[in-house]
Design a protein around this motif. Structure first.
Motif, PDB file in Angstrom:
ATOM      1  N   UNK A   1       0.696  -1.159  -0.070  1.00  0.00           N
ATOM      2  CA  UNK A   1      -0.064   0.043  -0.049  1.00  0.00           C
ATOM      3  C   UNK A   1       1.009   1.152  -0.088  1.00  0.00           C
ATOM      4  N   UNK A   2       2.004   1.175   0.657  1.00  0.00           N
ATOM      5  CA  UNK A   2       2.837   2.511   0.731  1.00  0.00           C
ATOM      6  C   UNK A   2       3.500   2.674  -0.544  1.00  0.00           C
ATOM      7  N   UNK A   3       3.705   1.439  -1.377  1.00  0.00           N
ATOM      8  CA  UNK A   3       4.424   1.862  -2.549  1.00  0.00           C
ATOM      9  C   UNK A   3       3.600   2.418  -3.444  1.00  0.00           C
ATOM     10  N   UNK A   4       2.227   2.202  -3.627  1.00  0.00           N
ATOM     11  CA  UNK A   4       1.406   2.953  -4.169  1.00  0.00           C
ATOM     12  C   UNK A   4       1.183   4.282  -3.850  1.00  0.00           C
ATOM     13  N   UNK A   5       1.312   4.624  -2.433  1.00  0.00           N
ATOM     14  CA  UNK A   5       1.162   6.193  -1.936  1.00  0.00           C
ATOM     15  C   UNK A   5       2.529   6.701  -2.488  1.00  0.00           C
ATOM     16  N   UNK A   6       3.629   6.159  -2.104  1.00  0.00           N
ATOM     17  CA  UNK A   6       5.150   6.902  -3.011  1.00  0.00           C
ATOM     18  C   UNK A   6       4.845   6.980  -4.215  1.00  0.00           C
ATOM     19  N   UNK A   7       4.262   6.098  -5.121  1.00  0.00           N
ATOM     20  CA  UNK A   7       4.451   6.245  -6.678  1.00  0.00           C
ATOM     21  C   UNK A   7       3.363   7.346  -7.137  1.00  0.00           C
ATOM     22  N   UNK A   8       2.348   7.508  -6.480  1.00  0.00           N
ATOM     23  CA  UNK A   8       1.337   8.454  -7.015  1.00  0.00           C
ATOM     24  C   UNK A   8       2.003   9.703  -6.301  1.00  0.00           C
ATOM     25  N   UNK A  57      -5.804  15.087  -0.111  1.00  0.00           N
ATOM     26  CA  UNK A  57      -6.249  13.621  -0.665  1.00  0.00           C
ATOM     27  C   UNK A  57      -5.066  12.788  -0.169  1.00  0.00           C
ATOM     28  N   UNK A  58      -4.042  13.017  -0.571  1.00  0.00           N
ATOM     29  CA  UNK A  58      -2.802  12.176  -0.333  1.00  0.00           C
ATOM     30  C   UNK A  58      -2.292  12.044   1.055  1.00  0.00           C
ATOM     31  N   UNK A  59      -2.688  12.907   2.006  1.00  0.00           N
ATOM     32  CA  UNK A  59      -2.445  12.823   3.432  1.00  0.00           C
ATOM     33  C   UNK A  59      -3.458  11.838   4.124  1.00  0.00           C
ATOM     34  N   UNK A  60      -4.693  12.135   3.540  1.00  0.00           N
ATOM     35  CA  UNK A  60      -5.594  11.171   3.869  1.00  0.00           C
ATOM     36  C   UNK A  60      -5.342   9.711   3.748  1.00  0.00           C
ATOM     37  N   UNK A  61      -4.982   9.748   2.367  1.00  0.00           N
ATOM     38  CA  UNK A  61      -4.784   8.335   1.914  1.00  0.00           C
ATOM     39  C   UNK A  61      -3.521   7.642   2.788  1.00  0.00           C
ATOM     40  N   UNK A  64      -4.776   6.299   6.158  1.00  0.00           N
ATOM     41  CA  UNK A  64      -5.354   5.147   6.023  1.00  0.00           C
ATOM     42  C   UNK A  64      -4.293   3.858   5.785  1.00  0.00           C
ATOM     43  N   UNK A  65      -3.398   4.369   4.892  1.00  0.00           N
ATOM     44  CA  UNK A  65      -2.355   3.310   4.394  1.00  0.00           C
ATOM     45  C   UNK A  65      -1.495   2.965   5.664  1.00  0.00           C
ATOM     46  N   UNK A  66      -0.914   4.000   6.518  1.00  0.00           N
ATOM     47  CA  UNK A  66      -0.223   3.517   7.539  1.00  0.00           C
ATOM     48  C   UNK A  66      -0.990   2.766   8.686  1.00  0.00           C
ATOM     49  N   UNK A  70      -0.065  -0.665  10.162  1.00  0.00           N
ATOM     50  CA  UNK A  70       0.309  -1.093  11.337  1.00  0.00           C
ATOM     51  C   UNK A  70      -0.893  -0.986  12.509  1.00  0.00           C
ATOM     52  N   UNK A  71      -1.269  -2.391  12.488  1.00  0.00           N
ATOM     53  CA  UNK A  71      -2.782  -2.558  13.310  1.00  0.00           C
ATOM     54  C   UNK A  71      -2.605  -1.941  14.745  1.00  0.00           C
ATOM     55  N   UNK A  72      -1.034  -1.875  15.317  1.00  0.00           N
ATOM     56  CA  UNK A  72      -1.187  -1.582  16.864  1.00  0.00           C
ATOM     57  C   UNK A  72      -1.170  -0.034  16.919  1.00  0.00           C
ATOM     58  N   UNK A  73      -1.336   0.837  15.814  1.00  0.00           N
ATOM     59  CA  UNK A  73      -1.444   2.276  15.886  1.00  0.00           C
ATOM     60  C   UNK A  73      -2.800   2.716  15.960  1.00  0.00           C
ATOM     61  N   UNK A  74      -3.808   1.589  15.432  1.00  0.00           N
ATOM     62  CA  UNK A  74      -5.020   1.756  15.564  1.00  0.00           C
ATOM     63  C   UNK A  74      -5.814   1.649  16.766  1.00  0.00           C
TER      64      UNK A  74
END
Length: 76
Positions: A1-8, A57-61, A64-66, A70-74
């Motif tokens: 998911x993070x690779x998609x964020x970095x690419x976009x 939009x990128x920060x919102x994405x 949710x990607x982070x 990391x389920x422990x952050x939730x």
């Protein structure tokens, strides 16, 4: 998911750099209007407003990607 964020993010940054160069270099816009400093400033302001929307939009994405990565952050 993070690779998609970095690419976009990289694609958006390249787009904004290219658009800024085009606005800064052009003498006449697509409608045939000669570009004055005021019109260039207005074009940069419109591009900046669009940049802010994309950034939000990128920060919102990213949030949710982070959170998904990391389920422990939730739990905090």
């Amino acid at each position: 998911m993070m690779k998609i964020w970095w690419t976009t993010s990289i694609v958006w940054i390249l787009f904004f750099i290219a658009a800024s160069v085009v606005i800064g270099v052009r003498d006449v816009d697509g409608a045939g209007v000669v570009q004055t400093p005021k019109l260039r400033f207005l074009a940069f302001m419109v591009l900046g407003g669009f940049f802010v929307l994309v950034l939000i939009g990128q920060l919102i994405f990213l949030y949710f990607a982070r959170k998904r990565k990391h389920p422990s952050l939730a739990k905090n």
